[in-house]
Design an enzyme around this catalytic site. Structure first.
Site, PDB file in Angstrom:
ATOM      1  N   ASP A   9       0.869  -1.167   0.000  1.00 24.55           N
ATOM      2  CA  ASP A   9       0.000   0.000   0.000  1.00 24.55           C
ATOM      3  C   ASP A   9       0.914   1.227   0.000  1.00 24.55           C
ATOM      4  O   ASP A   9       2.118   1.111   0.278  1.00 24.55           O
ATOM      5  CB  ASP A   9      -0.896  -0.045   1.243  1.00 24.55           C
ATOM      6  CG  ASP A   9      -1.712   1.218   1.406  1.00 24.55           C
ATOM      7  OD1 ASP A   9      -2.425   1.608   0.459  1.00 24.55           O
ATOM      8  OD2 ASP A   9      -1.644   1.837   2.492  1.00 24.55           O
ATOM      9  N   ASP A  11      -0.236   5.123   0.947  1.00 21.47           N
ATOM     10  CA  ASP A  11      -0.537   6.083   2.007  1.00 21.47           C
ATOM     11  C   ASP A  11      -0.610   5.382   3.362  1.00 21.47           C
ATOM     12  O   ASP A  11      -1.400   4.450   3.554  1.00 21.47           O
ATOM     13  CB  ASP A  11      -1.873   6.775   1.734  1.00 21.47           C
ATOM     14  CG  ASP A  11      -1.876   7.537   0.422  1.00 21.47           C
ATOM     15  OD1 ASP A  11      -1.513   8.714   0.423  1.00 21.47           O
ATOM     16  OD2 ASP A  11      -2.216   6.926  -0.618  1.00 21.47           O
ATOM     17  N   ASP A 171      -1.544  -0.929   5.944  1.00 22.91           N
ATOM     18  CA  ASP A 171      -1.713  -0.305   7.262  1.00 22.91           C
ATOM     19  C   ASP A 171      -3.160  -0.277   7.743  1.00 22.91           C
ATOM     20  O   ASP A 171      -3.420   0.226   8.839  1.00 22.91           O
ATOM     21  CB  ASP A 171      -1.196   1.136   7.220  1.00 22.91           C
ATOM     22  CG  ASP A 171      -2.105   2.050   6.399  1.00 22.91           C
ATOM     23  OD1 ASP A 171      -2.380   1.719   5.226  1.00 22.91           O
ATOM     24  OD2 ASP A 171      -2.558   3.077   6.934  1.00 22.91           O
TER      25      ASP A 171
END
Length: 223
Positions: A9, A11, A171
């Site tokens: 991922d 961001d 995240d």
């Protein structure tokens, strides 16, 4: 044997983008006379792409958006964010070193994000790591975003990898749900934008620094 693949991922995983994303949202809110939101609210706002960020941000300010208004705001958001995409955004500590180590160990590396593809590529280039990735997938690349497993699986294929030898690193709940739907193990970082402790979301491993990434991925590949 096909080389293993790590799909990251962006961001909240590779880069701390919250300040620039929330600043762009606050620019939109301010035009409408609404109070700015704190960057500390990023966990409940980010992860599903810019449209969702706008909807969530205006909802937090007591405003509901009709589809036409949302598309107008989305276009304005993209224009502003493109200019300010790396004002405060930085790679998390250890990312550059970890990417280099994984490449030397023979891992294919790719990105699967809910950012628009063009913005993801722009930011990754501005951060100086574009040459590390075999493929960069955005929310619009395959017509659907995470947590649908399609963009993750297509990213692995486009990178020349195989699902059976791939790992997701993220995240948030969107990343973990995506990996589970695709049948992949998932490593979660605990410093991103999840609005609950990421360990509670059931990832296979949790890391607190990118120095821990190579070992975590090697363990999962052996499992």
């Amino acid at each position: 044997m096909i080389a293993p693949t790590i799909v990251y991922d962006l961001d909240g995983t590779l880069a701390d983008t919250a300040e620039d994303l929330v600043a762009t949202l606050n620019w939109l809110l301010g035009r409408d006379g609404l109070a700015p939101l704190k960057v500390e609210s990023a966990g409940s706002l980010l992860g599903a792409g810019a449209r969702a960020l706008i909807v969530r941000g205006f909802a937090a300010s007591g405003r509901t958006l009709d589809p036409q208004t949302l598309e107008t705001l989305f276009a304005d958001y993209l224009e502003y964010y493109t200019v300010h995409i790396a004002d405060r955004t930085r790679l998390y500590p250890g990312v550059d070193k970890a990417l280099t180590a994984c490449a030397r160990a023979g891992w294919r590396q790719a990105v699967c994000t809910n950012k628009i593809e063009s913005l993801a590529k722009l930011l990754i280039a501005r951060l100086g790591i574009a040459d590390r990735f075999a493929f960069i997938c955005g929310q619009d690349t395959f017509g659907v975003g995470k947590p649908d497993p399609k963009p993750l699986l297509e990213t692995i294929a486009a990178s020349g990898g195989a699902r059976e030898r791939a790992i997701m690193v993220g995240d948030s709940s969107a990343d973990i749900k995506t990996a589970r739907a695709a049948g992949l193990p998932v490593v979660a970082v605990d410093f991103g934008y999840s609005d609950v402790p990421v360990a509670e979301l059931g990832p296979d491993r949790v890391i607190s620094h990118f120095d821990e990434l190579a070992e975590a991925c090697a363990e999962l590949l052996r499992a």
